[in-house]
Motif scaffolding. Sequence first.
Motif, PDB file in Angstrom:
ATOM      1  N   ALA A   1      45.588  49.568  58.096  1.00  0.00           N
ATOM      2  CA  ALA A   1      45.319  48.181  58.469  1.00  0.00           C
ATOM      3  C   ALA A   1      44.948  47.396  57.218  1.00  0.00           C
ATOM      4  N   THR A   2      44.323  48.084  56.244  1.00  0.00           N
ATOM      5  CA  THR A   2      43.989  47.464  54.956  1.00  0.00           C
ATOM      6  C   THR A   2      44.526  48.374  53.850  1.00  0.00           C
ATOM      7  N   ILE A   3      44.590  47.818  52.632  1.00  0.00           N
ATOM      8  CA  ILE A   3      44.999  48.623  51.480  1.00  0.00           C
ATOM      9  C   ILE A   3      43.713  49.038  50.779  1.00  0.00           C
ATOM     10  N   HIS A   4      43.534  50.320  50.584  1.00  0.00           N
ATOM     11  CA  HIS A   4      42.318  50.806  49.930  1.00  0.00           C
ATOM     12  C   HIS A   4      42.602  52.057  49.127  1.00  0.00           C
ATOM     13  N   THR A   5      41.608  52.482  48.336  1.00  0.00           N
ATOM     14  CA  THR A   5      41.801  53.691  47.543  1.00  0.00           C
ATOM     15  C   THR A   5      41.694  54.901  48.466  1.00  0.00           C
ATOM     16  N   THR A   6      42.416  55.959  48.137  1.00  0.00           N
ATOM     17  CA  THR A   6      42.420  57.158  48.989  1.00  0.00           C
ATOM     18  C   THR A   6      41.097  57.907  48.902  1.00  0.00           C
ATOM     19  N   ASN A   7      40.593  58.072  47.662  1.00  0.00           N
ATOM     20  CA  ASN A   7      39.350  58.840  47.481  1.00  0.00           C
ATOM     21  C   ASN A   7      38.248  58.029  46.818  1.00  0.00           C
ATOM     22  N   GLY A   8      38.332  56.727  46.872  1.00  0.00           N
ATOM     23  CA  GLY A   8      37.333  55.881  46.234  1.00  0.00           C
ATOM     24  C   GLY A   8      37.677  55.620  44.774  1.00  0.00           C
ATOM     25  N   LEU A   9      36.833  54.827  44.128  1.00  0.00           N
ATOM     26  CA  LEU A   9      37.033  54.463  42.728  1.00  0.00           C
ATOM     27  C   LEU A   9      35.631  54.380  42.139  1.00  0.00           C
ATOM     28  N   TYR A  10      35.278  55.411  41.380  1.00  0.00           N
ATOM     29  CA  TYR A  10      33.887  55.526  40.936  1.00  0.00           C
ATOM     30  C   TYR A  10      33.653  54.825  39.610  1.00  0.00           C
ATOM     31  N   MET A  11      32.533  54.074  39.558  1.00  0.00           N
ATOM     32  CA  MET A  11      32.185  53.296  38.368  1.00  0.00           C
ATOM     33  C   MET A  11      30.720  53.552  38.027  1.00  0.00           C
ATOM     34  N   LYS A  12      30.414  53.393  36.723  1.00  0.00           N
ATOM     35  CA  LYS A  12      29.023  53.412  36.306  1.00  0.00           C
ATOM     36  C   LYS A  12      28.581  51.944  36.289  1.00  0.00           C
ATOM     37  N   VAL A  13      27.551  51.639  37.033  1.00  0.00           N
ATOM     38  CA  VAL A  13      27.114  50.242  37.141  1.00  0.00           C
ATOM     39  C   VAL A  13      25.767  50.082  36.442  1.00  0.00           C
ATOM     40  N   LYS A  14      25.725  49.126  35.503  1.00  0.00           N
ATOM     41  CA  LYS A  14      24.463  48.875  34.797  1.00  0.00           C
ATOM     42  C   LYS A  14      24.105  47.405  34.936  1.00  0.00           C
ATOM     43  N   GLN A  15      22.798  47.154  35.026  1.00  0.00           N
ATOM     44  CA  GLN A  15      22.351  45.768  35.106  1.00  0.00           C
ATOM     45  C   GLN A  15      22.546  45.108  33.737  1.00  0.00           C
ATOM     46  N   ARG A  16      23.109  43.929  33.702  1.00  0.00           N
ATOM     47  CA  ARG A  16      23.333  43.233  32.426  1.00  0.00           C
ATOM     48  C   ARG A  16      22.062  42.548  31.972  1.00  0.00           C
TER      49      ARG A  16
END
Length: 79
Positions: A54-69
């Motif tokens: 129904a939507t287009i999405h990643t199959t296994n997710g997309l992992y990122m490192k998130v840091k506060q700027r």
Amino acid sequence: MFTCCRFIPFSGGPRKCVGDQFALLEATVSLAIFVQNFSFELIPDQTISMTTGATIHTTNGLYMKVKQREKVSVLAAAL
Ligand code: HEM
């Protein structure tokens, strides 16, 4: 602007989502706030693939490192 069916998750026709314009604006504002306040770094060596349903999405997710700027004052940067 006529938005029927351009974004399938809102559905279409007479009972389509009445909040579609608000939701799209909210998504844009949220994204702007995220990129202003955080930096995103892709975790290497991932297999990133796409699944369409129904939507287009990643199959296994997309992992990122998130840091506060670090906050830089616009006034301080101009001096
Ligand atoms: C990403 C966000 C959203 C998605 C994906 C979404 C999706 C949907 C979908 C699929 C329907 C059913 C349409 C149908 O029966 O054919 C619906 C109905 C509805 N949505 Fe949303 N919606 C979202 C956000 C919102 C927001 C923010 C509001 C209000 C501020 C809202 C209010 C409504 C209402 C009142 C209905 C019922 C419309 C009716 O039955 O006539 N939605 N929505």
